[in-house]
Motif scaffolding. Structure first.
Motif, PDB file in Angstrom:
ATOM      1  N   UNK A 143     -22.614  -0.456 -30.279  1.00  0.00           N
ATOM      2  CA  UNK A 143     -23.102   0.228 -31.479  1.00  0.00           C
ATOM      3  C   UNK A 143     -23.810  -0.721 -32.432  1.00  0.00           C
ATOM      4  N   UNK A 144     -23.288  -1.958 -32.546  1.00  0.00           N
ATOM      5  CA  UNK A 144     -23.916  -2.897 -33.482  1.00  0.00           C
ATOM      6  C   UNK A 144     -25.211  -3.457 -32.904  1.00  0.00           C
ATOM      7  N   UNK A 191      -6.172   4.594 -31.562  1.00  0.00           N
ATOM      8  CA  UNK A 191      -5.803   3.185 -31.428  1.00  0.00           C
ATOM      9  C   UNK A 191      -7.046   2.292 -31.448  1.00  0.00           C
ATOM     10  N   UNK A 192      -8.089   2.784 -30.808  1.00  0.00           N
ATOM     11  CA  UNK A 192      -9.323   2.001 -30.761  1.00  0.00           C
ATOM     12  C   UNK A 192      -9.896   1.805 -32.171  1.00  0.00           C
ATOM     13  N   UNK A 193      -9.880   2.836 -32.962  1.00  0.00           N
ATOM     14  CA  UNK A 193     -10.419   2.703 -34.323  1.00  0.00           C
ATOM     15  C   UNK A 193      -9.479   1.908 -35.220  1.00  0.00           C
ATOM     16  N   UNK A 194      -8.190   2.031 -34.972  1.00  0.00           N
ATOM     17  CA  UNK A 194      -7.245   1.215 -35.747  1.00  0.00           C
ATOM     18  C   UNK A 194      -7.529  -0.266 -35.492  1.00  0.00           C
ATOM     19  N   UNK A 244     -18.489   1.792 -28.951  1.00  0.00           N
ATOM     20  CA  UNK A 244     -17.700   0.687 -29.496  1.00  0.00           C
ATOM     21  C   UNK A 244     -17.436  -0.398 -28.456  1.00  0.00           C
ATOM     22  N   UNK A 245     -17.671  -0.059 -27.193  1.00  0.00           N
ATOM     23  CA  UNK A 245     -17.377  -1.033 -26.134  1.00  0.00           C
ATOM     24  C   UNK A 245     -18.324  -2.233 -26.225  1.00  0.00           C
TER      25      UNK A 245
END
Lengths: 348, 348, 348, 348
Positions: free
Chosen positions: A259-260, A47-50, A254-255
């Motif tokens: 990552x970015x 779900x997180x990646x979606x 991703x939180x």
């Protein structure tokens, strides 16, 4: 810290792991949870990646980039298939034939292209070649690396064009995203724009080079294409019983855009070094610096001086002269970057 | 803790990771270190295991038991080879054909035996069967599990006898040591006594079920037999770029005998539960309890009550009646064990 | 005869089978004989080839060139190995990845070279390239075609030089001898001189293109290297139950030098056509004509006229203009050759 | 005739080739024709088999039964698939693991059954077993042999029942028809009735044991299921350049029912011997004689006498006492059959 971090520019995978990721792992592996990916952390991942990609996805975490690439390609390329990729692609040069092994001996067709990038024209030309029926392997996939092995970044429209060249012929477009975060940080676009919106079908989503300990995932943008992939992963030995330790790394990265930020910092350090180098006489850059890698042309004597100074890096074969590859990471400091530039200045 | 730890007896791999292991991982992944197993932590591992086993070894860390088993067997068994194993062996029933995949379609020959153990006679009988030359796959390895899938432990002399049955015919003896620590804790002997001294050539040394996060290793007691294994591991996608996180788990577990304490505790909890159960009418044990697994025969109504009480476990097919498998782990508490026994008492 | 033989220059494998070969097959498949290569005809084959090559050999008949090449290479190249070959080699372009399939995904490294030939320098240069340890497949064999895909013939000393470049590095030298007879007929030397005496370890000895129905053999000049090859052949489905029909073709072809007469005639017809063509304006030869293949450069209009005249041939991609490939065979008549030359004259 | 045909009962593949088949081969390999199956003889084959089976078919000739079986099964079974077959099936015992090799390590599940036959119940029971998700290979095909390895013949309704057990679960039903002609001759039914009408999806149609030199074909009753099979065959090395020699054997055998006459004769000879044996004291038949194989129980002393008389046959392991297998062929004469019976009478 076993080596002086400030002097080690061999790769982004010589770096360690930031505290956010370590904490997430530590938290995830407390207490009971279901094994083999049926745990809660992994359960949240799809779900997180979606959400991240704004698209339905089927997600299969693994722990090495080679596994992600080889398993993904094997799932869409039969033994009599061929995979078009850049001559310098990781799958072609650095995986000891893993894609061929997993894909029953399918063939990699290595193509040329500037800065590690395939062009749509090159792909189209290769696909226009006459095939001799059953005597000839059949192109079934194109694999591109984002960012590339030589530190360049595909623009979304470049990917769109490659997709346009290969999709009508039924090929699958795979992206080796071992440095996806670096590309995104450089482009400032959304994950969707350089993946499914541009025509990418399957992504090897890598975080290990961006400060994960061991976290990669095969992401199918058409979940149906991922059918039975779980069997392939399992019999490849890539289904972890405590899978939550992999999934937790994704979650932590991703939180809040960690990552970015990590990738953006690595890119910025590369840019900073590049800027410093450009001001120096006798030193050149072999390729544009678009992500977190630099390819520096400099005299052998200067290379020797850097080595004497304790710097660590790899040589890079090319036909323009002595060259070294430098890779920055999430934990490369501005001091280390500036120190490197100073050392370059002293070395030449 | 996502599930109540005290009620979860599904497997030892639903357990988490003890602090010593987590700390070691956290320490290992600080700062720069060489990638792909050239790091310092991994560099110490071979010497550490050589000391542990009192024998020269070649060691290749991986991160799943399936990878360890499949890669190890593939390295010594050609496609036309056969691997003798117990009918219930993990390689035969739970790895989705990974050994066959890595070994080019080699065949597993499943043999019967009490409590998940092969006997030397069974092995000898199979090896005495007439082979029809090139029409027939050729036995090349025997694989035994220590402890077994049904919670039994091979005595050193039993392994010696199996080795005596298969070595003169040129077979390699492989041990699936996913629960090696439990066996050692039960036997109280040295690692050497149940491995190379008993005739074992290759060991899949597993720690994941004993409180590691993901730590297994293929150990060759004849280092020459491990030649080129690094290529096999790499192209299987099982060479981690930050390998130190795997090796650190070995180091932490082996330090001061932690691994044996963890396994000894798990075994003790199984023994405690077994003792409690033996006192109860209407409940039986399908197999002797020698390590950390129990196979409990009990009425369907009792199973239902346990499930209603929140207990988690797996059913175990057999021909003596309803049966459940219970697995204790390093973090199963005495309270949890006693609670389980009480629940059994109430359920029957 | 379903097509007019005199007009068909597509390949030597569109030709049929001479009466000597048919008779031998017919004689061999009378009455009882042991199956799977234990028959008398096959039993004589190894001694016959040992005599022919003046060397101990282990011989494994098969029935297609692809099987011979792929099985042979798979026997000496592990999955992590690489096979150096010419860019135009049959194994690289016309076998749909059979070598990769049989060799667990080993990689073919395609090299350039004049007239389909590898040079020792090219091989040495490739072997001098830096290998990145387990990340990189390891060169394990060189495969050369005699005669080549473009109708050239290796001189013995050229093979000696290639062997000198690759043997010290432990590589196996394989010869694809699908047109071995044509090379021998052209060179006038002994089979030994262009095989083991020149350093060839394994030969795919093909007769199918030289008027056999289906007869190839894998010949190991070091019989020990052929150990267990029978298993590989069997599980590839290449062990024939009435193997005598294959072996009989070898026997018939080798009797009284028939094979060299057949190949010599095919070569002579190619030479005859080449001589005729050289006298014509507006037509050229892309490659030297050394065996039984011609590559003819001519205007598109002339190609069209030949096609209208019923001639059959294949186009040949190259960068010097329209080109067709013509292949002569054992049964190409002088009249057919002269007729072709006249048609060329009329077409241009 | 290298061995006395009248004394050789080892197998039907020790027999030679009848004149009709030899003539057809000789005629087919005259003059030019397209290579690799594009020839006229092969071009007619598909229509011929469609007529024979009264159904659309996709047909791929090969030249060994092992190739036909392994390629066919690999085309419908992924690496994580399982193939259910009889414990004595040729694919399980006599092909050196070819199915596993071609099918990426898929697993054969060997089941028991009377006379070499699977029963629908046995298949259903196996398919009812609990599968542990990705940990367990997934049944994807059932393979039955018609006639069986022990000389029995499936009735059409028995095949219908097996199909009913496996089709609803999505499995493919494969028939190893190495002795299809013997079964048909015994049953007197049409080819359609024991293949697609009974639920068979893919047939390995063998003629080699019935007097062909080397002629087998993979027949897909759903031509779409055969898509891309040509690639699989080619890279297996099983595409013959002069394919017409294989196809011509099919044509000759199918012309005017020759194949059924040949098989009918072989069956009749087995029946004749069985009748003679039944009259003898001290000799028994292990299995019913329904096709062209006999399994004869007799004293060791009698076996020795037969061997002294020059008879050739194989021993057959079983638990009822000394046993030999006798196989009749298209060219077994009535005199040879009667002579054998007399020799039995003298031996006991």
């Amino acid at each position: 810290m076993t080596n002086s971090r400030a002097l080690d520019f061999r790769s982004d995978n010589v770096a360690g792991v930031p505290p956010e990721v370590l904490s997430a792992i530590a938290a995830a592996v407390q207490g009971s949870d279901s094994a083999y990916g049926a745990d809660e952390t992994t359960g949240r991942l799809e779900a997180r990646l979606a959400e991240l990609f704004a698209h339905d996805v089927a997600v299969f975490p693994v722990a090495t980039g080679t596994a992600a690439n080889a398993l993904a390609l094997a799932h869409v390329v039969p033994g009599w298939g061929a995979i078009l990729c850049h001559r310098e692609a990781h799958i072609a040069t650095d995986e000891c034939g893993a894609p061929e092994f997993f894909a029953s001996g399918a063939k990699l067709i290595a193509l040329d292209g500037e800065h590690g990038k395939l062009s749509a024209d090159t792909v189209a030309d290769e696909l226009a070649r006459e095939l001799r029926g059953v005597h000839h392997v059949q192109p079934k996939a194109v694999s591109i690396s984002q960012s590339t092995e030589t530190g360049a970044v595909y623009l979304p429209e470049e990917i769109v064009e490659i997709a346009a060249a290969c999709k009508p012929k039924g090929l699958t477009l795979h992206m080796d995203g071992a440095r996806l975060a670096n590309a995104l940080a450089a482009l400032g676009c959304s994950p969707a724009e350089i993946t499914w919106k541009a025509g990418v079908d399957i992504l090897s989503f890598g975080l290990t080079k961006n400060g994960a300990m061991a976290a990669e995932a095969v992401v199918f943008f058409d979940p149906a294409q991922g059918q039975d992939f779980g069997f392939r992963r399992k019999r490849g030995g890539h289904l972890f019983s405590k899978m939550r330790f992999v999934s937790a790394q994704f979650e932590a990265q991703l939180k809040d855009g960690l990552w970015l930020r990590l990738a953006g910092h690595a890119n910025a350090m590369a840019t900073r070094i590049a800027a410093g180098i450009r001001a120096l006489p006798g030193i050149g850059l072999l390729y544009p610096v678009e992500a977190n890698e630099l390819f520096v042309l400099l005299p052998e004597s200067a290379i020797a001086k850097l080595e004497q100074g304790g710097y660590r890096f790899y040589r890079w074969e090319n036909d323009r002269g002595p060259c070294i590859r430098l890779v920055t990471a999430f934990d490369t400091t501005a001091e280390a970057a500036d120190g490197l530039v100073r050392s370059f200045a002293e070395a030449v």
